[in-house]
Design a protein around this motif. Structure first.
Motif, short mmCIF file in Angstrom:
data_model
loop_
_atom_site.label_atom_id
_atom_site.label_comp_id
_atom_site.label_asym_id
_atom_site.label_seq_id
_atom_site.Cartn_x
_atom_site.Cartn_y
_atom_site.Cartn_z
N CYS A 254 4.36 -4.50 6.73
CA CYS A 254 4.97 -2.70 7.11
C CYS A 254 4.10 -1.70 6.27
O CYS A 254 3.65 -1.02 7.04
CB CYS A 254 6.58 -2.49 6.74
SG CYS A 254 7.05 -3.32 7.50
N SER A 255 3.69 -1.92 4.89
CA SER A 255 2.85 -0.69 4.46
C SER A 255 1.02 -0.97 5.68
O SER A 255 0.77 0.45 4.94
CB SER A 255 2.37 -1.20 2.86
OG SER A 255 1.58 -2.62 2.54
N GLU A 256 1.14 -1.62 6.12
CA GLU A 256 -0.89 -2.06 5.72
C GLU A 256 -0.33 -0.59 7.31
O GLU A 256 -1.52 -0.40 7.42
CB GLU A 256 -1.16 -3.08 5.86
CG GLU A 256 -1.38 -4.11 5.23
CD GLU A 256 -1.96 -5.84 5.37
OE1 GLU A 256 -1.28 -6.45 6.60
OE2 GLU A 256 -2.04 -6.37 4.55
N ALA B 179 10.90 4.24 9.43
CA ALA B 179 11.67 3.18 10.35
C ALA B 179 10.73 1.43 8.91
O ALA B 179 10.69 1.38 8.49
CB ALA B 179 11.02 2.46 11.48
N LEU B 180 9.23 1.94 8.57
CA LEU B 180 8.41 0.98 8.36
C LEU B 180 9.31 0.96 7.03
O LEU B 180 8.44 -0.15 5.98
CB LEU B 180 6.80 1.41 8.24
CG LEU B 180 6.27 1.01 9.56
CD1 LEU B 180 5.21 1.57 9.20
CD2 LEU B 180 6.70 -0.60 10.06
N GLN C 51 1.08 -1.47 0.36
CA GLN C 51 -0.07 -0.12 0.11
C GLN C 51 1.10 1.51 -0.13
O GLN C 51 1.81 1.46 0.44
CB GLN C 51 -0.67 -0.40 1.46
CG GLN C 51 -2.17 -1.18 1.04
CD GLN C 51 -3.07 -0.79 2.40
OE1 GLN C 51 -3.53 0.27 2.68
NE2 GLN C 51 -3.26 -2.01 3.00
N PRO C 52 0.16 2.04 -0.53
CA PRO C 52 1.31 3.56 -0.70
C PRO C 52 1.40 3.97 0.49
O PRO C 52 0.76 4.06 1.54
CB PRO C 52 0.96 4.55 -1.85
CG PRO C 52 -0.82 3.73 -1.52
CD PRO C 52 -0.80 2.50 -1.12
N ALA C 53 2.67 5.02 0.95
CA ALA C 53 2.79 5.58 2.03
C ALA C 53 1.97 6.90 1.88
O ALA C 53 0.90 7.32 1.10
CB ALA C 53 3.77 5.91 2.06
#
Length: 263
Positions: free
Chosen positions: A224-226, A241-242, A74-76
């Motif tokens: 991490c993206s979630e 960090a993610l 998923q996008p930041a």
């Protein structure tokens, strides 16, 4: 076996004319090589041309669906997508860490561990979660009594991924611990303790990746993206960090379809 069939299926163990006793009984154990080969031929001739498997359809109904996620990350959040220059710098730093670790692995492995450090066995999932994250995070204890000196009680705060510790871990253990922590992270929040261990374990992964490690790190990047997308407080340190873990998985370990698009 019929001659027509023999023409289509040449005999791998041809048996020529041999002197078999008149009382040759194919149901008893063979006594000579000729009797053994003859018995094999007789048994093969008795096999049916077509065999139909008996399948219980009720069992198929229970386990027919396998869910495999092939989606990307998923996008930041808006304004927090890392630049390409930042990602390239992180990959360079990470590569240097891996080279240093490989170069000095034998040295750090030879260092004595403190008396309070007892590394769990590779298959001890709960033991590794407590070892890495500490009792406080593992047991989700929010409040701590004032008289507890957590600065020296690693059983409560977790052991850091010291070089003397990770250098002792073979690839099977590295992969197992990575799997344990990713499984825990699948339902829990991201913490600095978890981030440090994930970084260290990724630094210990050997390339080319084994299939199980390949699947694990992709699962990690997507998780991490979630978490990043759901970060309500927009904690810049945590998002960074993610971003770092996603960057390493996608750009160092060549999972480019998971990479963040440069901002």
């Amino acid at each position: 076996m019929e001659p027509a069939v023999e023409e289509l299926m040449p005999r791998l163990l041809p048996v020529g004319d041999c002197d078999l006793a008149e009382d040759f009984d194919p149901t008893v154990p063979p006594r000579t090589p000729q009797e053994y080969l003859k018995r094999v031929q007789i048994e093969a001739a008795r096999c049916p041309d077509v065999v139909v498997a008996q399948i219980d359809p009720r069992k198929l109904k229970k386990k027919q669906t396998v869910n495999i996620s092939i989606s990307g990350c998923q996008p930041a959040p808006e304004g927090y997508s890392p630049t390409l220059k930042w990602q390239q710098q992180q990959v360079a730093n990470f590569s240097a860490v891996r080279q240093s670790l490989n170069k000095h692995r034998n040295h750090w492995r030879s260092q004595h561990l403190d008396s309070n450090v007892t590394m769990p066995k590779s298959e001890d999932e709960e033991g590794w979660k407590k070892f890495c994250l500490g009792e406080r995070i593992y047991s989700e204890i929010d409040a701590l009594s004032d008289n507890e000196n957590l600065g020296i009680d690693y059983m409560k705060v977790g052991f850091p991924p010291l070089l003397s510790i990770v250098s002792r871990m073979n690839q099977a253990t590295v992969t197992s611990v990575l799997e344990y922590l990713i499984s825990w992270f699948g339902e829990k929040k991201f913490t600095p303790e978890l981030g440090r261990w994930l970084y260290a374990l990724l630094a210990c992964l050997e390339k080319p990746l084994l299939p199980e490690a390949h699947s694990l790190i992709r699962q990690l990047a997507r998780r991490c993206s979630e978490v990043r997308a759901l970060e309500e407080s927009k904690n810049e340190e945590q998002i960074s960090a993610l971003n770092l873990i996603i960057c390493l998985v996608s750009r160092y370990f060549d999972q480019r379809d998971l990479a963040d698009e440069p901002s």
